[in-house]
Design a protein around this motif. Structure first.
Motif, PDB file in Angstrom:
ATOM      1  N   ALA A   4      21.192  56.185  69.041  1.00 46.13           N
ATOM      2  CA  ALA A   4      20.256  57.114  68.409  1.00 46.13           C
ATOM      3  C   ALA A   4      19.120  57.413  69.379  1.00 46.13           C
ATOM      4  CB  ALA A   4      19.720  56.529  67.107  1.00 46.13           C
ATOM      5  N   ALA A   5      18.539  56.361  69.959  1.00 46.18           N
ATOM      6  CA  ALA A   5      17.414  56.565  70.878  1.00 46.18           C
ATOM      7  C   ALA A   5      17.821  57.494  72.017  1.00 46.18           C
ATOM      8  CB  ALA A   5      16.928  55.225  71.414  1.00 46.18           C
ATOM      9  N   SER A  11      20.365  59.692  72.103  1.00 42.89           N
ATOM     10  CA  SER A  11      20.637  61.052  71.650  1.00 42.89           C
ATOM     11  C   SER A  11      19.337  61.803  71.386  1.00 42.89           C
ATOM     12  CB  SER A  11      21.495  61.044  70.382  1.00 42.89           C
ATOM     13  OG  SER A  11      20.715  60.690  69.255  1.00 42.89           O
ATOM     14  N   LEU A  12      18.266  61.044  71.103  1.00 39.34           N
ATOM     15  CA  LEU A  12      16.979  61.681  70.824  1.00 39.34           C
ATOM     16  C   LEU A  12      16.179  61.929  72.100  1.00 39.34           C
ATOM     17  CD1 LEU A  12      16.091  59.591  67.670  1.00 39.34           C
ATOM     18  CD2 LEU A  12      16.792  61.985  67.732  1.00 39.34           C
ATOM     19  N   GLY A  13      16.770  61.584  73.243  1.00 40.76           N
ATOM     20  CA  GLY A  13      16.140  61.947  74.505  1.00 40.76           C
ATOM     21  C   GLY A  13      15.594  60.787  75.312  1.00 40.76           C
ATOM     22  N   ALA A  14      15.860  59.543  74.911  1.00 40.66           N
ATOM     23  CA  ALA A  14      15.357  58.403  75.666  1.00 40.66           C
ATOM     24  C   ALA A  14      16.378  57.987  76.717  1.00 40.66           C
ATOM     25  CB  ALA A  14      15.061  57.236  74.737  1.00 40.66           C
ATOM     26  N   ILE A  42      21.603  66.982  71.931  1.00 36.93           N
ATOM     27  CA  ILE A  42      22.481  66.985  70.766  1.00 36.93           C
ATOM     28  C   ILE A  42      21.944  65.977  69.764  1.00 36.93           C
ATOM     29  CG2 ILE A  42      24.795  66.358  69.947  1.00 36.93           C
ATOM     30  CD1 ILE A  42      25.922  67.505  72.518  1.00 36.93           C
ATOM     31  N   VAL A  61      22.184  63.468  66.618  1.00 39.44           N
ATOM     32  CA  VAL A  61      23.245  62.686  65.985  1.00 39.44           C
ATOM     33  C   VAL A  61      22.688  61.950  64.767  1.00 39.44           C
ATOM     34  CG1 VAL A  61      25.032  60.944  66.300  1.00 39.44           C
ATOM     35  CG2 VAL A  61      24.269  62.299  68.260  1.00 39.44           C
ATOM     36  N   PRO A 113      11.796  61.829  69.174  1.00 42.62           N
ATOM     37  CA  PRO A 113      12.383  62.725  70.180  1.00 42.62           C
ATOM     38  C   PRO A 113      11.340  63.634  70.836  1.00 42.62           C
ATOM     39  CG  PRO A 113      13.080  63.334  67.959  1.00 42.62           C
ATOM     40  CD  PRO A 113      12.413  62.009  67.852  1.00 42.62           C
ATOM     41  N   ARG A 139      14.847  63.568  61.884  1.00 44.47           N
ATOM     42  CA  ARG A 139      14.667  63.082  63.252  1.00 44.47           C
ATOM     43  C   ARG A 139      15.656  63.749  64.202  1.00 44.47           C
ATOM     44  NH1 ARG A 139      15.704  56.780  64.493  1.00 44.47           N
ATOM     45  NH2 ARG A 139      17.837  57.520  64.198  1.00 44.47           N
ATOM     46  N   ALA A 140      16.865  64.007  63.702  1.00 43.10           N
ATOM     47  CA  ALA A 140      17.891  64.602  64.557  1.00 43.10           C
ATOM     48  C   ALA A 140      17.698  66.116  64.698  1.00 43.10           C
ATOM     49  CB  ALA A 140      19.279  64.311  64.002  1.00 43.10           C
ATOM     50  N   PHE A 181      13.785  68.180  67.192  1.00 40.57           N
ATOM     51  CA  PHE A 181      13.687  68.657  68.584  1.00 40.57           C
ATOM     52  C   PHE A 181      14.559  69.883  68.828  1.00 40.57           C
ATOM     53  CE2 PHE A 181      17.712  66.779  70.125  1.00 40.57           C
ATOM     54  CZ  PHE A 181      17.955  65.815  69.158  1.00 40.57           C
TER      55      PHE A 181
END
Ligand SMILES: Nc1ncnc2c1ncn2[C@@H]1O[C@H](COP(=O)(O)OP(=O)(O)OP(=O)(O)O)[C@@H](O)[C@H]1O
Ligand SMILES: [Mg+2]
Lengths: 259, 349
Positions: free
Chosen positions: A160-161, A163-166, B78, B80, B100, B147-148, B151
């Motif tokens: 998750a982290a 995929s969120l850009g980390a 992407i 998720v 994000p 959250r997904a 962004f």
């Protein structure tokens, strides 16, 4: 069944705790030798301990070595645990066994090994030498603790982290580490405590220059039964106790806050 | 070129069969596509390859005309949503949703505004400061969704996002997810093994089986014209029957004889499989219609399913409850169906 278990528990506790209840009063004793029970109580041995650089030096050395060992252990063990829990590769089980050998090999054998090996490298009687040797001893347990934490960790947190850009390393520090802080904390504390009271290897390679507290105590008891020894022992125990109490109180405090 | 394209994707975990086997798909911008298939059919693996968490053994993925094979997950843009939500337990709801944006270095004030907007969309504005674990399953799911989405990802992937919710909440969340999709228009891939969910939510459904794609179609087309026996049996209740086409548009069931069927002009001759929906079968008035022996009766309240046999061929019939009162096991019924209710599997019509 139940009362016998309780009695057994008490017996074990007494047996385990007894040495502490002998050493602790002795450190406050007025007797000039290691006598039990003490004829009276004062803080003279403590004053002596803290005024004598041949005692405070090793105390400080022990802290330096334990801190260094903890840091190095965690730096080595964390990536190792990640690799071993996350990836499959040939020779993995062999590496697993290799990582745990320090537990199997007797400390005295390890100590002799490091003594001869470090002599060639000029690492005897250096902080680095003792820290390296201690790290070898503390790593297996730390590795197992961190691995257990990682195995129980849902990979989706990191995914998750990411995929969120980390980036992976950021995901580790911002998500994995905080989520697994208990496992990391426990393994770091165990490493610290293990190094702090490790005696065998320290006897062989810490020499006089970087003598740790247990090594200094061993030297002292060979020369004379100096009651300052009991002070050192009490301090040693106190530090170990404090480390665990700190972690326990922290947990307790956290639980209280979130309620 | 389509917006998201998968070209001959294959994933080999070293098992007996490939986890994903030669999957090619073209997904348009703004589409809501569902991956439907039984457990272990490769849906998650395909999704993980799109997200970048698994590397395809072979094949390519392109997004907006750009090959993303070498792009690491954190640079794919992407979103998720995982089945277990994967909300960060040490961050508040607002900090989870803002994560994000912080990773992208968005200014603080803008983060606050965008988080507030998304929380409003998922109707959780009042829970900004709550700890995730204090929320109900449905609320946690909506936080994960916010959250997904915050962004503005190019693609949103949802892996059985409602799997852990009870039936009522599921239906509510299905509507919610569709509404959010309409509002934001993000290209969405939704994984489920619940065929009703797939039917009600999707623009198109991709049916997976054994790592392969069986059929890609709009829900109704999939329902009416399954391309393979697997799809015919998996999507909706169905009778999949062996038959023969001797030519001249006459279809015979073994042991039953010729049956009413309107065949497409491209229908091949020889043995073939036909699908006949249970609800397209009615009770017939005349006595020369095919005879059906009732062997079991399952009552659904609004409808009744009769399990039985047409000659020697096992068959299911679904009747409205009113038409099925006072039927008994062992009874012989005359049945009929409209000729174009028969679908020859694999043909276009
Ligand atoms: N990391 C892995 N290592 C080995 N095999 C795997 C791995 N992940 C998945 N598989 C195998 O790949 C196949 C496809 O799995 P996948 O998780 O993609 O199925 P799925 O369609 O998502 O199923 P479900 O509906 O149960 O989630 C399964 O046979 C599974 O056992
Ligand atoms: Mg899955």
């Amino acid at each position: 069944m139940r009362p016998t278990m309780i009695l057994l528990g008490i017996a074990v506790a007494v047996f385990v705790a007894l040495p502490i209840f002998i050493v602790l009063p002795m450190s406050f004793s007025t007797s000039p030798s290691l006598a039990f029970p003490p004829p009276g109580y004062w803080l003279g041995h403590y004053a002596h301990f803290f005024r004598d650089p041949t005692w405070t030096g090793p105390l400080i050395n022990s802290f330096i070595v334990a801190a260094g060992t903890t840091l190095l252990t965690m730096l080595l063990v964390t990536p190792a645990a990640f690799t071993m829990t996350r990836h499959d590769f040939r020779g993995k089980s062999a590496i697993n066994v290799l990582l745990l050998t320090p537990v199997i090999v007797p400390h005295i054998v390890i100590a002799v090994g490091y003594f001869t090996y470090f002599a060639k490298l000029g690492l005897l009687q250096t902080y680095l030498g003792v820290i390296l040797a201690h790290t070898c001893l503390t790593s297996p347990l730390a590795f197992l603790t961190v691995s257990a934490g990682l195995k129980g960790l849902d990979r989706n947190y990191e995914r998750a982290a990411q995929s969120l850009g980390a980036p992976p390393i950021v995901a580790f520090f911002v998500v994995t580490l905080p989520v697994l802080r208990a496992a990391f904390l426990v393994s770091a504390l165990l490493a610290f405590v293990h190094s702090f009271d490790e005696t065998t290897v320290a006897l062989f390679i810490s020499g006089r220059d970087v003598a740790t507290l247990p090594k200094r105590m061993f030297d002292a008891i060979r020369l004379q039964a100096d009651p300052v020894l009991s002070v050192a022992a009490t301090l040693l125990f106190g530090v170990v106790l404090a480390v665990f109490a700190a972690s326990f109180l922290r947990k307790f405090f956290k639980a209280g806050v979130s309620r | 070129m389509s917006y998201l394209s998968l070209q001959n994707l294959r994933k080999d975990y070293g098992g007996k069969i490939f986890a994903v086997d030669d999957v090619s798909l073209a997904i348009e911008k703004g589409e809501f596509v569902t991956f439907l298939g039984p457990s272990g059919s490769g849906k998650t693996t395909t999704l993980m390859m799109i997200a970048g968490f698994e590397q395809p053994t072979s094949g390519h993925i392109a997004l907006a005309g750009r090959a993303i094979d070498p792009v690491p997950p954190h640079k794919r843009n992407i979103g998720v949503v995982f089945q277990n939500y994967a909300l960060f337990p040490h961050m508040s709801v607002a900090r989870n949703v803002g994560f994000p944006l912080r990773m992208r270095g968005v200014p603080k004030a803008e983060i606050a505004a965008r988080v507030a907007r998304l929380l409003a969309i998922v109707e959780l504005g009042a829970f900004a400061d709550a700890e995730p674990r204090r929320l109900s399953g449905g609320q946690q799911q909506r936080v994960a969704l916010a959250r997904a989405l915050v962004f503005e990802p190019d693609v949103l992937l949802l892996d059985e996002p409602l799997g852990a919710l009870d039936k009522n909440l599921r239906e509510q969340m299905q509507i919610e997810i569709r509404r959010i999709h309409r509002e934001l228009g993000v290209t969405t891939i939704y994984v489920t093994h619940d065929q009703t969910e797939a039917m009600t939510m999707s623009d198109r459904i991709v049916v997976f089986n054994g790592g392969k794609v069986e059929q890609v179609d709009a829900p109704l087309a999939l329902y009416r014209r399954p391309n393979t026996p697997f799809v015919a049996g998996f999507v909706g209740d169905n009778n999949v029957l062996d038959a023969t086409h001797a030519g001249g548009g006459r279809i015979e069931l073994p042991g039953v004889g010729p049956i009413a069927a309107a065949l497409p002009s491209d229908c091949p001759t020889g043995p073939l499989k036909i699908a006949l929906r249970p609800e397209s079968i009615r009770l017939a008035a005349g006595s020369d219609a095919p005879a059906f022996t009732v062997q079991g009766i399952v009552n659904y309240g609004d409808s009744v399913v009769l399990v039985g046999a047409l000659g020697t061929v096992p068959l299911k019939i679904r009747l409205p409850a009113v038409a099925a009162s006072n039927l008994t096991v062992g009874q012989i019924l005359r049945i009929e169906w409209s000729p174009d209710a028969v679908h020859v599997i694999g043909t276009a019509r």
